[in-house]
Write an enzyme that holds these catalytic residues in place. Structure first.
Site, short mmCIF file in Angstrom:
data_model
loop_
_atom_site.label_atom_id
_atom_site.label_comp_id
_atom_site.label_asym_id
_atom_site.label_seq_id
_atom_site.Cartn_x
_atom_site.Cartn_y
_atom_site.Cartn_z
N ASP A 98 2.85 -3.67 3.74
CA ASP A 98 1.52 -3.36 4.28
C ASP A 98 0.49 -3.99 3.34
OD1 ASP A 98 3.14 -1.72 5.87
OD2 ASP A 98 1.66 -0.11 5.94
N LYS A 161 -3.28 -2.97 11.28
CA LYS A 161 -3.38 -1.57 10.87
C LYS A 161 -4.84 -1.24 10.60
CE LYS A 161 -1.72 1.25 6.95
NZ LYS A 161 -0.80 1.24 5.80
N LYS A 193 -0.87 -0.12 13.94
CA LYS A 193 -0.64 1.06 13.12
C LYS A 193 -1.96 1.77 12.88
CE LYS A 193 1.29 2.62 8.68
NZ LYS A 193 2.04 2.22 7.46
#
Length: 253
Positions: A98, A161, A193
């Site tokens: 991430d 995300k 996300k």
């Protein structure tokens, strides 16, 4: 769909997270135990890079994946240390990265800097998923959310995300709607996300309903949709009818 069924669906999409500043190795082991012991195994655990090896030892070859964060949380680390951190995390056993987009550079018009960061990290990830954190709550408008989404996907993101969970403003329905609109137009599969401030079953339902409406029922699977949340875990377990552990998962998510 009953609340229990919705909670089961949501729990299977959860990246169970501990990114607290005082996180410990024992906390990482406990996170892994929780990931496996609930009514439904979660999709992944997400923790600091220094705990990836601990999580790999705890999880072994079980289906729960290990995600970690780089360029986190501020998003302004130079590219060379970010690449080094990525390489070390992957060598330690991370399944997913991430990455915080250099969003301040993007807002300042430095799109090449942002693209280069994503491209270099994706090169290291290879087939392993790269989730790019846009930090949408800090953007002035949804046009910038759209621009960041398009840039991240063009540079190689496998997921986009919303947030680090470390800023005042995190995930929002308008931002996720904008991001899903970009994903729907992408020329390859890309996931989403939502993360930050998602704590209740009603919160989860709002985002899943949005994904179902834009991308179609059944699109949201662990390969395409994750919740980044720690506080959501207990709410989902309770809705299923399970027992929540005495010490809930920690972290800003």
């Amino acid at each position: 769909m009953s609340d229990a069924d919705l909670a089961r669906r949501s729990l299977a999409l959860l990246d169970l997270t501990d990114l607290a500043e005082d996180a410990t190795a024992e906390g990482a082991r406990e996170l892994c135990r929780r990931a496996l012991s609930g009514p439904v195994p979660v999709a992944a655990v997400c923790l600091w890079p220094r705990f990836v090896a601990v999580a790999r030892e705890a999880l072994g070859d079980r289906a729960v994946r290990i995600a970690t964060v780089v360029n986190f949380p501020a998003g302004d680390t130079p590219v060379a240390p970010v690449i080094r951190e990525t390489d070390e995390a992957l060598e330690a056993g991370a399944d997913e990265i991430d990455l915080v987009l250099p969003w301040r550079a993007l807002l300042a018009g430095q799109t090449t800097t942002a693209s280069a960061m994503i491209g270099n990290v994706k090169m290291r990830c290879g087939e392993r998923p790269l989730k790019v954190i846009l930090e949408t709550g800090e953007y002035p408008d949804l046009d910038k959310v759209r621009e960041a989404s398009e840039l991240a996907i063009a540079a190689g993101a496998d997921f986009i995300k919303t947030s680090t969970g470390k800023t005042t403003h995190a995930a929002s329905i308008p931002a996720v709607r904008t991001m899903l609109g970009v994903i729907a137009q992408a020329e390859r599969p890309v996931g989403i996300k939502p993360s930050g401030g998602i704590r209740t079953l009603a919160d989860a339902k709002g985002y899943l309903d949005l994904a179902d409406a834009i991308m179609g029922p059944g699109w949201a699977t662990p390969a395409t949709f994750r919740f980044g949340a720690s506080g959501l875990y207990g709410a989902l377990v309770e809705a299923i009818g399970g027992t929540v552990p005495a010490s809930p998962p920690r972290g800003s998510y």
